[in-house]
Design an enzyme around this catalytic site. Structure first.
Site, short mmCIF file in Angstrom:
data_model
loop_
_atom_site.label_atom_id
_atom_site.label_comp_id
_atom_site.label_asym_id
_atom_site.label_seq_id
_atom_site.Cartn_x
_atom_site.Cartn_y
_atom_site.Cartn_z
N TYR A 122 38.67 37.08 25.84
CA TYR A 122 38.01 37.49 27.29
C TYR A 122 39.58 37.09 28.16
O TYR A 122 39.76 37.94 28.75
CB TYR A 122 37.06 36.53 27.62
CG TYR A 122 36.76 36.43 29.26
CD1 TYR A 122 36.01 37.69 29.81
CD2 TYR A 122 37.06 35.37 30.03
CE1 TYR A 122 36.31 37.82 31.09
CE2 TYR A 122 36.95 35.40 31.20
CZ TYR A 122 36.49 36.41 31.91
OH TYR A 122 36.04 36.65 33.14
N LEU A 123 39.99 36.07 27.83
CA LEU A 123 41.10 35.79 28.66
C LEU A 123 42.13 36.50 28.37
O LEU A 123 43.34 36.94 29.26
CB LEU A 123 41.56 34.24 28.55
CG LEU A 123 40.76 33.25 29.21
CD1 LEU A 123 40.97 31.80 28.76
CD2 LEU A 123 40.39 33.35 30.63
#
Length: 210
Positions: A122-123
Site C-alpha cells: 500500500y505504501l
C-alpha cells in the site's frame, strides 16, 4: 465558485470532504462515483456527480473542473490498480485539463514504504503516486496523515514535512486539512505529514516551510 472534483467521494473521508465543500463559500463539490446507483445519495444532497472508474479512462471527469482532491483508495484490495495507477490517471487528466491544484491524500510512511512489513504494498503504491504528482506540471499538496480514526475532529494538529513520530488523527481533521489546502498558498507544491496535535489547523500551515 470553483468546481472541485472529489475522487473517493463515497468513502468515509470523502464524505466529510463533500460536506465541507458543500458548506464552503468558495467551492462547489463534484462527487466522482464508480456506479450509477451511487449517484442518488449525492443528488439527495444537491451535490453534482460524475461517473468515473479509476481502472479506466477518467479524462471525461475533468470538464469544467478547477481543482481536484484525490481521496480514493482500494481498501488494500487493488493498491496498484487504484491507489497507484488510478491516481496517476487522475494526475494525467488534471494536467491535460490545466487544473489549478491537485490535493492528494497520501499516508505517513509513503516516503519509506520498505520499513513497513504489513503495509508495504500500500505504501509503495502511495509512494509511486506521490512521486508522479511531484514530477508533474501541476500545483499540488500531498497530505500524509497518521492512522485515521472516526473520532470527533479537534481542529488541532501537529504538522511538519517529517514528523519523526507516529500518531493518529481523525478523518474530520484530515478532511479539513485537505479542503483548506485547496486555497492555502503555504501548501503549494508541498508534501507534509499530520497527526493530532495542539496547534489550530490554520496556524499549523505556517510550519510547512520550516
Amino acid at each position: 465558485m470553483e468546481q472541485v472534483l472529489v475522487a473517493g467521494a463515497t468513502g468515509n473521508t470523502g464524505h466529510k470532504i463533500i460536506q465541507l465543500l458543500k458548506s464552503s463559500q468558495y467551492f462547489e463539490p463534484i462527487a466522482m462515483v464508480r456506479k450509477e446507483e451511487q449517484q442518488a445519495q449525492f443528488r439527495a444532497q444537491q451535490v453534482q456527480t460524475v461517473l468515473g472508474d479509476l481502472e479506466k479512462d477518467v479524462s471525461h471527469t475533468m470538464k469544467q473542473i478547477d481543482k481536484v482532491i484525490f481521496a480514493a483508495g482500494s481498501g488494500g484490495k487493488k493498491v496498484e490498480a487504484v491507489d497507484q495507477e488510478g491516481a496517476k490517471k487522475m494526475i494525467q487528466a488534471s494536467e491535460k485539463a490545466k487544473v489549478k491544484k491537485f490535493v492528494m491524500l497520501s499516508s505517513m510512511g509513503a516516503d519509506q514504504p520498505e520499513q513497513s512489513e504489513e503495509l508495504k504494498d500500500y505504501l509503495r503504491a502511495k509512494h509511486e503516486a506521490d512521486a508522479y504528482l511531484q514530477a508533474s506540471q501541476l500545483n499540488y499538496s500531498i497530505v500524509r496523515p497518521g492512522r485515521l480514526t472516526n473520532d470527533k475532529g479537534l481542529g488541532k494538529i501537529q504538522l511538519s514535512k517529517s514528523l519523526n513520530t507516529q500518531g493518529q488523527i481523525s478523518r474530520n481533521d484530515v478532511a479539513q486539512v485537505l479542503v483548506r489546502s485547496l486555497h492555502e498558498a503555504a501548501t503549494n507544491k508541498q508534501t507534509f505529514e499530520i497527526i493530532q496535535g495542539d496547534t489550530l489547523i490554520g496556524e499549523a500551515f505556517k510550519d510547512i516551510k520550516q
